[in-house]
Every structure is written in structure tokens, then in C-alpha cells.
Design a protein around this motif. Structure first.
Motif, PDB file in Angstrom:
ATOM      1  N   VAL A  78      23.977-107.289  28.034  1.00 19.32           N
ATOM      2  CA  VAL A  78      22.775-107.688  28.779  1.00 19.32           C
ATOM      3  C   VAL A  78      23.143-108.521  30.016  1.00 19.32           C
ATOM      4  CG1 VAL A  78      20.678-109.098  28.650  1.00 19.32           C
ATOM      5  CG2 VAL A  78      21.275-107.576  26.763  1.00 19.32           C
ATOM      6  N   HIS A  79      24.144-109.376  29.877  1.00 18.75           N
ATOM      7  CA  HIS A  79      24.453-110.312  30.964  1.00 18.75           C
ATOM      8  C   HIS A  79      25.679-109.891  31.777  1.00 18.75           C
ATOM      9  CE1 HIS A  79      21.305-112.708  29.342  1.00 18.75           C
ATOM     10  NE2 HIS A  79      21.915-112.878  28.188  1.00 18.75           N
ATOM     11  N   ALA A  80      26.038-108.614  31.665  1.00 19.67           N
ATOM     12  CA  ALA A  80      27.274-108.150  32.321  1.00 19.67           C
ATOM     13  C   ALA A  80      27.286-108.432  33.827  1.00 19.67           C
ATOM     14  CB  ALA A  80      27.456-106.663  32.055  1.00 19.67           C
ATOM     15  N   SER A  81      26.144-108.252  34.489  1.00 21.99           N
ATOM     16  CA  SER A  81      26.162-108.414  35.954  1.00 21.99           C
ATOM     17  C   SER A  81      26.376-109.870  36.349  1.00 21.99           C
ATOM     18  CB  SER A  81      24.877-107.859  36.577  1.00 21.99           C
ATOM     19  OG  SER A  81      23.756-108.553  36.085  1.00 21.99           O
ATOM     20  N   SER A  82      25.781-110.798  35.598  1.00 26.24           N
ATOM     21  CA  SER A  82      25.987-112.209  35.960  1.00 26.24           C
ATOM     22  C   SER A  82      27.395-112.667  35.568  1.00 26.24           C
ATOM     23  CB  SER A  82      24.920-113.109  35.327  1.00 26.24           C
ATOM     24  OG  SER A  82      24.956-113.054  33.930  1.00 26.24           O
TER      25      SER A  82
END
Ligand code: FES
Ligand SMILES: [Fe+2]
Length: 439
Positions: free
Chosen positions: A216-220
Motif C-alpha cells: 500500500v505504501h510502496a510509492s511513499s
């Protein structure tokens, strides 16, 4: 209601799966408001929000609007925010101070314990109103208790005591409060409010889900990896960089942390990544100053013990998620089967250097703020899950990760097979079923 009998509810909660209706059926939601939110102890606030007689705050217990007041005699009252005349809420301010509550509609006036003081043109209502004045106050919620400054209330007159309800989870509140050199915390700053189109359970499940951050938080995580390394002493943005990089810890690390549940559906995650350390930058100079103050107040040995706790999110089922490391507390307000609002509060450690509070605010902005890179990802996933579970295809939601490997721990806790075990969700649904089927 009657649509869902007890046997039917029991069939919808299996050890390793639950029926999608538990997230998407409005009739189930109505039952939850009565049987779960109508029975459990719910976090309603903190003593520091209403220190003086006449102070009040408004919140909800489940869907019901309530007013929490400090009455003239110093006691805390929790009252349903509903005028006894024709039902208007008598107060819409989030927080304030007053001598009495005057209903905006026809002026019925209530004291801070809810008792009815004055009815304009009382004779017009017939003799009844004068005679029944003592019964026409705001309805008081029957049970109110506090634990280390945190205020709880239950809409049910009977049930387990707060102490039985909290059980071993009370140690998470201890962890948060013991970190304050003066032994107390207080609500400080504003409140973040985020709403999503999804069921209230999703947020409580997500806060103890160690598998999701890498996806879920891969981009951040990637953005934080690309950013310059945190400086010494830390800059404001460094908390964000550390937090987001930690979300990208390898799965082996998430697997190795501890996750525990207790009776009543509570749970907590601990042994959080011990280094390069999310645990409040223990190596930075500000932390050294804070540690000194804590040692000065409670002694070196005790301070070391307090700071050795590396607990992350704790869930108080069914309406609260909090964490002591950065002093955040979130209250979950279910509005409808597919609509939820979460309020996030920040706390100040009394007696700690001001910089510790700045860290709290930085963390709040990074993780719980409405413009947070982290929160917005979670909200999108909640809405996607809701969308998927509202579709008619497929009945079951699988909660089997770690199933069979969970073990009873010392005392009254149960430990997940690994840090990414879905034990907390299974445990929440076990509690759910008990509330929903109890006589
Ligand atoms: S509804 Fe409150 S005074 Fe009429
Ligand atoms: Fe998340």
C-alpha cells in the motif's frame, strides 16, 4: 430486525474467514450499533480536555451523539446529545465551557449533569412537564470510568468492569503515560478528521497489519529512499523519511516482530523495528535531553525500563487505536455501513522538552494528517475493499494468515504465529460474535 438470528450470525464468522455481509449489510450495521457499540466500553476522550467544572466536549458513542462534561462536583458526565422535547442536539461545539446547555430550538435548558433546569413557557406544555421535570433531563450514559486520564463510557448499565475489559491492554496506556516525566499526558493541538467510504472495521484491522505497508505504501517508501538521509540533529522532515523508509522494511522484519491480542478483541504490535529507529530517534540530542528529565523524575533504572518498551499501535476494540511512541490516539466513528470518520488527537508528555511535542506534530502530519502520503494510501485501500465487498460475487473474506500457528502466551494474551499473522482480525471477529450473540 430479526433478519439475522444468532445462529445465522455464528455461521458468518468462521475461525479463518468471515462473510462479506459483515462489512456491507446495513442490517448488520444496525445490529452492531445496538449490540456491540451499545455494550462495549468506548473511549470518549481524555480528562485534560475538560479540566474545569463546566468544560465539555462533544463526540459520539457509536453513532449516538454525546456530550462529555465536567460537572460542578468535579465528576465526569456523559449524556446523550438529544433534547428531551423534540430531539434536537443541544450542543454542536466540539469543545468549550458553559454554565448550562440551552437547546437552540425552543430553549429548554439543562445543567452540566443533564438535569432540566428551565422550560420557557412551561405552562404551555400542560401540568405534565412541571411534574416530570426530574425525568426530562438529558439521558445520562450509565457507566463512565477513567483509566490513567483516558475517559471511557458504556451505553449498557451492566457488563464487565473497565479493568476487566482492558485486561493486559491497559499496559499500552501505561506505556504512553509513563513516558511523561510528570506522569501525565494531555491532549494538545488540533484534531485531524478523516472520512472514508468504507466500514469502520477496516481501520482497526489495518493498524495491526504488518504485511500491507510494502504494498500500500510502496510509492511513499520509494520517495523516502530517494530523499537525503536523515540529519543529526533531526530536521522536521526527517521523521517522515524515517517513518516511510521503515514502512519498506523487508518482509522478514515484519515477520519477526511481535503481535498480541487479548480478550474483547484488543491487540497490539510490539518489538517494532528496533533500529535505525522509528522509536523516536533515541540517538538524537533532543531525546538525550528528554531522557535526562525522565531520569531526574523517576530514576535511571525506571526510566530505562519505561523507554525499553517499543510498542507500536494498540487497538481498543471497537473504537480506538493509539500509540505511545509518538503519542497519537485515533477514535473511530461509524456513521453507516460504508461510511466512517476517524478523529486523531495528539498528546503532550507533561514535563518533557518542547521538542518532543514538535516530534509528535511532525509525526501526526506525516502519518495521520489529511495531506499525509501514508494515510491517503490507506484510505484508498479501505474504499477499494468496500467496493469489492459490496459486489455480490464471493461470500468470504479470508483471514487465514498465520491461522493455526497462534499461541496462548503467558497471562491473558495470545501471540501471532508471526508479526504478519491475521490473528488480530480473527480476534476482533471472535469478540464481535460474542457481543452480537450475547443475550
Ligand atoms: S427540541 Fe429542544 S427545546 Fe424543543
Ligand atoms: Fe498503512
Amino acid at each position: 430486525m430479526g433478519m439475522f438470528g444468532r445462529e445465522q450470525l455464528a455461521m458468518m464468522v468462521r475461525p479463518d474467514r468471515v462473510h462479506r455481509a459483515l462489512y456491507s449489510d446495513p442490517a448488520i450495521f444496525e445490529l452492531e450499533m445496538q449490540r456491540l457499540f451499545g455494550r462495549a466500553w468506548l473511549v470518549v476522550g481524555h480528562e485534560s480536555q475538560i479540566p474545569a467544572a463546566g468544560d465539555f466536549l462533544t463526540t459520539r458513542m457509536g453513532r449516538d451523539p454525546v456530550i462529555v462534561t465536567r460537572h460542578a462536583d468535579g465528576t465526569v458526565k456523559v449524556m446523550i446529545n438529544r433534547c428531551s422535547h423534540r430531539g434536537s442536539t443541544v450542543c454542536e461545539d466540539a469543545r468549550g465551557h458553559c454554565a448550562e446547555f440551552v437547546c437552540p430550538y425552543h430553549g429548554w435548558t439543562y445543567r452540566t449533569d443533564g438535569s432540566l433546569r428551565f422550560v420557557p413557557l412551561a405552562h404551555g406544555y400542560g401540568r405534565d412537564v412541571e411534574r416530570k421535570k426530574s425525568e426530562l433531563g438529558l439521558v445520562n450514559v450509565p457507566r463512565v470510568e477513567s483509566y490513567r486520564g483516558f475517559l471511557f463510557a458504556s451505553l449498557a448499565a451492566d457488563g464487565p468492569t473497565l479493568s476487566d475489559f482492558l485486561g493486559p491492554l491497559s499496559s499500552s496506556f501505561d506505556d504512553m503515560v509513563d513516558r511523561a516525566p510528570d506522569g501525565e499526558v494531555e491532549v494538545a493541538g488540533g484534531v485531524f478528521k478523516h472520512a472514508y467510504h468504507g466500514n469502520w472495521k477496516l481501520v482497526l484491522e489495518n493498524h495491526l497489519d504488518g504485511l500491507h505497508p510494502n504494498y500500500v505504501h510502496a510509492s511513499s517508501v520509494q520517495a523516502a529512499r530517494d530523499a537525503p538521509d536523515p540529519a543529526q540533529p533531526e530536521r522536521y522532515a526527517d521523521i517522515a523519511i524515517r517513518q516511510m523508509r521503515q514502512n519498506g522494511a523487508p518482509e522478514a522484519i515484519w515477520e519477526s516482530i511481535g503481535i498480541w491480542t487479548t480478550d474483547f478483541g484488543h491487540g497490539y504490535m510490539a518489538d517494532y523495528h528496533s533500529d535505525s529507529r522509528l522509536v523516536v530517534g533515541m540517538d538524537n540530542p533532543v531525546f538525550a535531553g528528554y531522557r535526562e528529565r525522565l531520569e531526574h523524575k523517576i530514576g535511571k533504572e525506571r526510566a530505562a525500563k519505561v523507554l525499553s518498551v517499543t510498542r507500536w499501535n494498540s487497538i481498543v476494540y471497537p473504537n480506538c487505536s493509539f500509540m505511545g511512541q509518538f503519542r497519537q490516539l485515533r477514535i473511530v466513528h461509524p456513521l453507516a455501513v460504508d461510511r466512517t470518520i476517524v478523529y486523531t488527537y495528539s498528546f503532550r508528555l507533561k514535563g518533557a522538552p518542547e521538542q518532543m511535542y514538535r516530534d509528535t506534530i511532525a509525526f501526526a502530519n506525516v502519518v495521520n494528517g489529511t495531506a499525509s502520503w501514508v494515510l491517503t494510501d490507506d484510505l484508498e485501500v479501505y474504499e477499494r475493499v468496500q467496493k469489492g465487498l459490496t459486489a455480490q460475487a464471493g461470500d468470504w473474506v479470508y483471514l487465514a494468515r498465520g491461522y493455526g500457528g497462534d499461541a496462548d502466551d503467558a497471562g491473558r494474551t495470545r501471540r501471532g504465529a508471526t508479526g504478519t499473522s491475521e490473528l488480530p482480525i480473527r480476534s476482533q471477529f471472535a469478540a464481535w460474535l460474542r457481543y452480537m450473540t450475547a443475550e
